[in-house]
Design a protein around this motif. Structure first.
Motif, PDB file in Angstrom:
ATOM      1  N   ARG A  69      14.709   2.404  14.926  1.00  0.00           N
ATOM      2  CA  ARG A  69      15.973   3.090  14.652  1.00  0.00           C
ATOM      3  C   ARG A  69      16.099   4.258  15.621  1.00  0.00           C
ATOM      4  O   ARG A  69      15.359   5.238  15.525  1.00  0.00           O
ATOM      5  CB  ARG A  69      16.025   3.573  13.207  1.00  0.00           C
ATOM      6  N   LEU A  70      17.029   4.135  16.534  1.00  0.00           N
ATOM      7  CA  LEU A  70      17.238   5.139  17.561  1.00  0.00           C
ATOM      8  C   LEU A  70      18.626   5.743  17.412  1.00  0.00           C
ATOM      9  O   LEU A  70      19.539   5.121  16.862  1.00  0.00           O
ATOM     10  CB  LEU A  70      17.088   4.507  18.955  1.00  0.00           C
ATOM     11  N   ASP A  71      18.788   6.970  17.918  1.00  0.00           N
ATOM     12  CA  ASP A  71      20.099   7.621  17.837  1.00  0.00           C
ATOM     13  C   ASP A  71      21.150   6.875  18.634  1.00  0.00           C
ATOM     14  O   ASP A  71      22.321   6.825  18.246  1.00  0.00           O
ATOM     15  CB  ASP A  71      19.994   9.070  18.356  1.00  0.00           C
ATOM     16  N   ASP A  72      20.755   6.306  19.764  1.00  0.00           N
ATOM     17  CA  ASP A  72      21.714   5.645  20.654  1.00  0.00           C
ATOM     18  C   ASP A  72      21.521   4.129  20.642  1.00  0.00           C
ATOM     19  O   ASP A  72      21.575   3.478  21.676  1.00  0.00           O
ATOM     20  CB  ASP A  72      21.576   6.185  22.074  1.00  0.00           C
ATOM     21  N   SER A  73      21.290   3.568  19.447  1.00  0.00           N
ATOM     22  CA  SER A  73      21.054   2.122  19.359  1.00  0.00           C
ATOM     23  C   SER A  73      22.226   1.320  19.918  1.00  0.00           C
ATOM     24  O   SER A  73      22.029   0.267  20.540  1.00  0.00           O
ATOM     25  CB  SER A  73      20.811   1.725  17.894  1.00  0.00           C
ATOM     26  N   ALA A  74      23.439   1.809  19.693  1.00  0.00           N
ATOM     27  CA  ALA A  74      24.617   1.079  20.145  1.00  0.00           C
ATOM     28  C   ALA A  74      24.707   1.022  21.671  1.00  0.00           C
ATOM     29  O   ALA A  74      25.426   0.179  22.214  1.00  0.00           O
ATOM     30  CB  ALA A  74      25.885   1.715  19.567  1.00  0.00           C
ATOM     31  N   ALA A  75      23.991   1.905  22.357  1.00  0.00           N
ATOM     32  CA  ALA A  75      24.058   1.925  23.823  1.00  0.00           C
ATOM     33  C   ALA A  75      23.220   0.821  24.453  1.00  0.00           C
ATOM     34  O   ALA A  75      23.362   0.548  25.647  1.00  0.00           O
ATOM     35  CB  ALA A  75      23.593   3.287  24.346  1.00  0.00           C
ATOM     36  N   PHE A  76      22.360   0.168  23.666  1.00  0.00           N
ATOM     37  CA  PHE A  76      21.506  -0.888  24.198  1.00  0.00           C
ATOM     38  C   PHE A  76      22.205  -2.239  24.117  1.00  0.00           C
ATOM     39  O   PHE A  76      23.011  -2.488  23.213  1.00  0.00           O
ATOM     40  CB  PHE A  76      20.182  -0.956  23.427  1.00  0.00           C
ATOM     41  N   ASN A  77      21.876  -3.088  25.054  1.00  0.00           N
ATOM     42  CA  ASN A  77      22.346  -4.468  25.047  1.00  0.00           C
ATOM     43  C   ASN A  77      21.146  -5.402  24.982  1.00  0.00           C
ATOM     44  O   ASN A  77      20.029  -5.044  25.406  1.00  0.00           O
ATOM     45  CB  ASN A  77      23.163  -4.775  26.305  1.00  0.00           C
ATOM     46  N   VAL A  78      21.364  -6.596  24.451  1.00  0.00           N
ATOM     47  CA  VAL A  78      20.293  -7.590  24.403  1.00  0.00           C
ATOM     48  C   VAL A  78      19.837  -7.897  25.827  1.00  0.00           C
ATOM     49  O   VAL A  78      20.651  -8.141  26.718  1.00  0.00           O
ATOM     50  CB  VAL A  78      20.779  -8.865  23.704  1.00  0.00           C
ATOM     51  N   ALA A  97      20.142  -0.233  14.619  1.00  0.00           N
ATOM     52  CA  ALA A  97      18.752  -0.311  15.068  1.00  0.00           C
ATOM     53  C   ALA A  97      18.686  -1.310  16.213  1.00  0.00           C
ATOM     54  O   ALA A  97      19.634  -2.066  16.461  1.00  0.00           O
ATOM     55  CB  ALA A  97      17.827  -0.740  13.935  1.00  0.00           C
ATOM     56  N   VAL A  98      17.572  -1.290  16.919  1.00  0.00           N
ATOM     57  CA  VAL A  98      17.324  -2.296  17.949  1.00  0.00           C
ATOM     58  C   VAL A  98      16.020  -3.007  17.617  1.00  0.00           C
ATOM     59  O   VAL A  98      15.056  -2.389  17.178  1.00  0.00           O
ATOM     60  CB  VAL A  98      17.258  -1.676  19.363  1.00  0.00           C
ATOM     61  N   GLN A  99      16.016  -4.313  17.798  1.00  0.00           N
ATOM     62  CA  GLN A  99      14.816  -5.112  17.598  1.00  0.00           C
ATOM     63  C   GLN A  99      14.211  -5.371  18.969  1.00  0.00           C
ATOM     64  O   GLN A  99      14.871  -5.922  19.849  1.00  0.00           O
ATOM     65  CB  GLN A  99      15.173  -6.424  16.908  1.00  0.00           C
ATOM     66  N   VAL A 100      12.966  -4.947  19.143  1.00  0.00           N
ATOM     67  CA  VAL A 100      12.325  -5.052  20.454  1.00  0.00           C
ATOM     68  C   VAL A 100      11.031  -5.842  20.338  1.00  0.00           C
ATOM     69  O   VAL A 100      10.414  -5.913  19.267  1.00  0.00           O
ATOM     70  CB  VAL A 100      12.039  -3.657  21.066  1.00  0.00           C
ATOM     71  N   GLY A 152       4.295  16.532  28.372  1.00  0.00           N
ATOM     72  CA  GLY A 152       4.582  17.675  27.519  1.00  0.00           C
ATOM     73  C   GLY A 152       5.307  17.329  26.242  1.00  0.00           C
ATOM     74  O   GLY A 152       5.421  18.179  25.341  1.00  0.00           O
ATOM     75  N   ASP A 153       5.834  16.098  26.106  1.00  0.00           N
ATOM     76  CA  ASP A 153       6.526  15.697  24.886  1.00  0.00           C
ATOM     77  C   ASP A 153       5.549  15.670  23.709  1.00  0.00           C
ATOM     78  O   ASP A 153       4.365  15.367  23.864  1.00  0.00           O
ATOM     79  CB  ASP A 153       7.162  14.313  25.046  1.00  0.00           C
ATOM     80  N   LYS A 154       6.078  15.965  22.522  1.00  0.00           N
ATOM     81  CA  LYS A 154       5.306  15.832  21.292  1.00  0.00           C
ATOM     82  C   LYS A 154       5.679  14.511  20.627  1.00  0.00           C
ATOM     83  O   LYS A 154       6.860  14.195  20.480  1.00  0.00           O
ATOM     84  CB  LYS A 154       5.599  16.992  20.340  1.00  0.00           C
ATOM     85  N   VAL A 155       4.669  13.736  20.235  1.00  0.00           N
ATOM     86  CA  VAL A 155       4.927  12.406  19.693  1.00  0.00           C
ATOM     87  C   VAL A 155       4.114  12.178  18.420  1.00  0.00           C
ATOM     88  O   VAL A 155       3.103  12.838  18.169  1.00  0.00           O
ATOM     89  CB  VAL A 155       4.584  11.306  20.726  1.00  0.00           C
ATOM     90  N   ASP A 156       4.599  11.221  17.616  1.00  0.00           N
ATOM     91  CA  ASP A 156       3.859  10.701  16.471  1.00  0.00           C
ATOM     92  C   ASP A 156       3.432   9.280  16.809  1.00  0.00           C
ATOM     93  O   ASP A 156       4.238   8.486  17.299  1.00  0.00           O
ATOM     94  CB  ASP A 156       4.723  10.682  15.209  1.00  0.00           C
ATOM     95  N   MET A 177      17.113  13.655  20.306  1.00  0.00           N
ATOM     96  CA  MET A 177      17.350  12.215  20.365  1.00  0.00           C
ATOM     97  C   MET A 177      16.090  11.471  19.954  1.00  0.00           C
ATOM     98  O   MET A 177      14.989  11.812  20.364  1.00  0.00           O
ATOM     99  CB  MET A 177      17.759  11.805  21.780  1.00  0.00           C
ATOM    100  N   LYS A 178      16.241  10.457  19.111  1.00  0.00           N
ATOM    101  CA  LYS A 178      15.102   9.657  18.694  1.00  0.00           C
ATOM    102  C   LYS A 178      14.705   8.699  19.812  1.00  0.00           C
ATOM    103  O   LYS A 178      15.534   7.972  20.341  1.00  0.00           O
ATOM    104  CB  LYS A 178      15.447   8.870  17.432  1.00  0.00           C
ATOM    105  N   LYS A 179      13.414   8.708  20.124  1.00  0.00           N
ATOM    106  CA  LYS A 179      12.871   7.808  21.135  1.00  0.00           C
ATOM    107  C   LYS A 179      11.656   7.114  20.540  1.00  0.00           C
ATOM    108  O   LYS A 179      10.917   7.698  19.750  1.00  0.00           O
ATOM    109  CB  LYS A 179      12.467   8.582  22.396  1.00  0.00           C
ATOM    110  N   ALA A 180      11.445   5.866  20.928  1.00  0.00           N
ATOM    111  CA  ALA A 180      10.284   5.131  20.430  1.00  0.00           C
ATOM    112  C   ALA A 180       9.986   3.974  21.361  1.00  0.00           C
ATOM    113  O   ALA A 180      10.872   3.491  22.083  1.00  0.00           O
ATOM    114  CB  ALA A 180      10.543   4.620  19.010  1.00  0.00           C
ATOM    115  N   ILE A 181       8.729   3.520  21.315  1.00  0.00           N
ATOM    116  CA  ILE A 181       8.317   2.392  22.145  1.00  0.00           C
ATOM    117  C   ILE A 181       7.069   1.775  21.512  1.00  0.00           C
ATOM    118  O   ILE A 181       6.301   2.461  20.828  1.00  0.00           O
ATOM    119  CB  ILE A 181       8.038   2.839  23.599  1.00  0.00           C
ATOM    120  N   LEU A 182       6.898   0.476  21.720  1.00  0.00           N
ATOM    121  CA  LEU A 182       5.690  -0.216  21.271  1.00  0.00           C
ATOM    122  C   LEU A 182       4.654  -0.204  22.386  1.00  0.00           C
ATOM    123  O   LEU A 182       5.009  -0.195  23.570  1.00  0.00           O
ATOM    124  CB  LEU A 182       6.002  -1.665  20.891  1.00  0.00           C
ATOM    125  N   GLY A 183       3.399  -0.209  22.006  1.00  0.00           N
ATOM    126  CA  GLY A 183       2.347  -0.202  23.013  1.00  0.00           C
ATOM    127  C   GLY A 183       1.051  -0.767  22.483  1.00  0.00           C
ATOM    128  O   GLY A 183       0.930  -1.108  21.305  1.00  0.00           O
TER     129      GLY A 183
END
Length: 214
Positions: free
Chosen positions: A88-97, A48-51, A109-113, A1-7
């Motif tokens: 762009r996430l795999d479950d973009s449709a699952a998010f609500n505004v 996609a989701v705009q965050v 332990g996760d590997k990230v870019d 599953m694609k995961k992402a976050i701003l920081g």
């Protein structure tokens, strides 16, 4: 599953692991990132989701954002933020505004870019920009920090494209892959990632799960 976050890059430190090893880590303040808009295939042609990230005080938002931007946040009923990005996430449709993406989407332990804008160094020569060797440093050389040979004058009688030359160094998007998440502090919205990440302290970074995880 694609995961992402701003920081935001806070800086570097070092911590001890449970087995006693000492590792250098970069501390990133990740999220919470409110969802401002949800892109759908039916309406936008892709998902996609705009965050947003970096909530602004009302008076500060009026100075930094124009009326269309403020209206965009008002329509979503979300406080204005300093940064706005699409993920762009795999479950973009699952998010609500109005939903929030928090740092606990990642675990130890996760590997990230990690992507960010590298530190700018201005206009530099080839030694700093491309790590070329200096010329002889004796007085008689008269050629210490130059570019070096450009090309043959008879054939090809031109300088090839992509020749290493002086120019702008840094201040460009850089992605470092396959970094390991060492610790996640959900209470303080902190992610500690092994090693260095691009950018200066306080710079915006995007943390995604690795596309080439080993």
């Amino acid at each position: 599953m694609k995961k992402a976050i701003l920081g935001k890059k806070i800086g570097m430190t070092q911590i001890f692991l449970s087995d006693g090893r000492l590792v250098p880590v970069t501390v990133i303040e990740a999220g919470p990132c409110p969802v401002v808009q949800v892109k759908t295939v039916a309406h936008d042609g892709y998902e996609a989701v705009q965050v947003g990230f970096g909530e602004l005080a009302e008076n500060r938002a009026k100075k930094l954002k124009n009326k269309p931007e403020l209206g965009h946040f008002a329509k979503a009923n979300v406080a204005a933020t300093r940064f706005l990005r699409e993920l762009r996430l795999d479950d973009s449709a699952a998010f609500n505004v109005g939903d929030a993406i928090k740092c606990d989407v990642f675990a130890e332990g996760d590997k990230v870019d990690v992507s960010g804008i590298s530190k700018g160094h201005g206009f530099t020569g080839v030694i700093q920009r491309w790590n070329q060797h200096t010329g002889p440093m004796k007085h008689g050389s008269k050629y210490h920090r130059g570019v070096g040979s450009m090309s043959a004058n008879s054939d090809p009688s031109r300088v090839f494209k992509n020749k290493h030359m002086p120019g702008q160094y840094g201040n460009e998007k850089v992605t470092i892959q396959n970094l390991e998440v060492i610790r996640v502090d959900a209470d303080r919205n902190l992610i500690m990632i092994k090693g260095a990440v691009p950018g200066a302290k306080g710079a915006l970074v995007v943390v995604r799960n690795s596309v080439k995880a080993k």
